[in-house]
Design an enzyme around this catalytic site. Structure first.
Site, PDB file in Angstrom:
ATOM      1  N   HIS A  46       0.851  -1.201   0.000  1.00  0.00           N
ATOM      2  CA  HIS A  46       0.000   0.000   0.000  1.00  0.00           C
ATOM      3  C   HIS A  46       0.872   1.231   0.000  1.00  0.00           C
ATOM      4  O   HIS A  46       1.242   1.724   1.050  1.00  0.00           O
ATOM      5  CB  HIS A  46      -0.887   0.004   1.242  1.00  0.00           C
ATOM      6  CG  HIS A  46      -1.972   1.023   1.193  1.00  0.00           C
ATOM      7  ND1 HIS A  46      -1.842   2.272   1.748  1.00  0.00           N
ATOM      8  CD2 HIS A  46      -3.219   0.974   0.671  1.00  0.00           C
ATOM      9  CE1 HIS A  46      -2.977   2.944   1.583  1.00  0.00           C
ATOM     10  NE2 HIS A  46      -3.809   2.169   0.931  1.00  0.00           N
ATOM     11  N   PHE A  47       1.189   1.778  -1.001  1.00  0.00           N
ATOM     12  CA  PHE A  47       1.091   1.536  -2.431  1.00  0.00           C
ATOM     13  C   PHE A  47       2.439   1.039  -2.938  1.00  0.00           C
ATOM     14  O   PHE A  47       3.467   1.409  -2.393  1.00  0.00           O
ATOM     15  CB  PHE A  47       0.694   2.815  -3.163  1.00  0.00           C
ATOM     16  CG  PHE A  47      -0.713   3.251  -2.899  1.00  0.00           C
ATOM     17  CD1 PHE A  47      -1.753   2.664  -3.580  1.00  0.00           C
ATOM     18  CD2 PHE A  47      -0.987   4.221  -1.964  1.00  0.00           C
ATOM     19  CE1 PHE A  47      -3.061   3.074  -3.359  1.00  0.00           C
ATOM     20  CE2 PHE A  47      -2.286   4.628  -1.733  1.00  0.00           C
ATOM     21  CZ  PHE A  47      -3.324   4.059  -2.430  1.00  0.00           C
TER      22      PHE A  47
END
Length: 140
Positions: A46-47
């Protein structure tokens, strides 16, 4: 009631404990902090190539400090078995990156019939508001 006692009563363990320190606590509110270690699992996805702390984790951090820790302090009977998170309305203003330390300040709106409602703000190390909102929970 001392700050270490409150921390010892939290119903969480690592990796889902998002409270490092309680800075201050009284009948009106609480202030605490947490540093998001870069090795936390959620940063792996993430991310991709630009890790950011997920909003749901920011809300959880606000709830652990601003509701659960404050609820433990406010509960005079000390019979808390758990505090259930019941509602939130949160606005996100800035990202939180790995290794950032945040401070959560919670102001009690009310605590009655086992229900706690608070106005909660999270700040980064530059003292900028990261997110803010209203959180509620109930002692079960």
């Amino acid at each position: 009631m001392n700050k270490q006692y409150i921390l010892s009563k939290l119903p969480y363990n690592k990796p889902f404990l998002f409270v490092d320190t309680i800075i201050s606590v009284n009948d009106s509110g609480i202030e605490g902090s947490f540093t998001f270690d870069e090795n936390l699992d959620f940063y792996k996805g993430h991310f991709k190539d630009n890790p950011v702390t997920p909003g749901v984790i920011l809300i959880e951090t606000m709830a652990q400090i601003g509701l659960v820790c404050l609820g433990i302090y406010l509960n005079e009977e000390n019979t808390i078995t758990n505090i259930a998170f019941t509602s939130s309305e949160v606005e996100f203003l800035k990202p939180v990156y790995p290794n950032e330390k945040v401070t959560v300040i919670s102001e009690k709106i009310y605590f009655r019939f086992g229900k706690l409602k608070c106005k909660v703000k999270m700040f980064n190390e530059a003292k900028e508001v990261v997110c803010m909102g209203t959180l509620s929970g109930i002692i079960v």
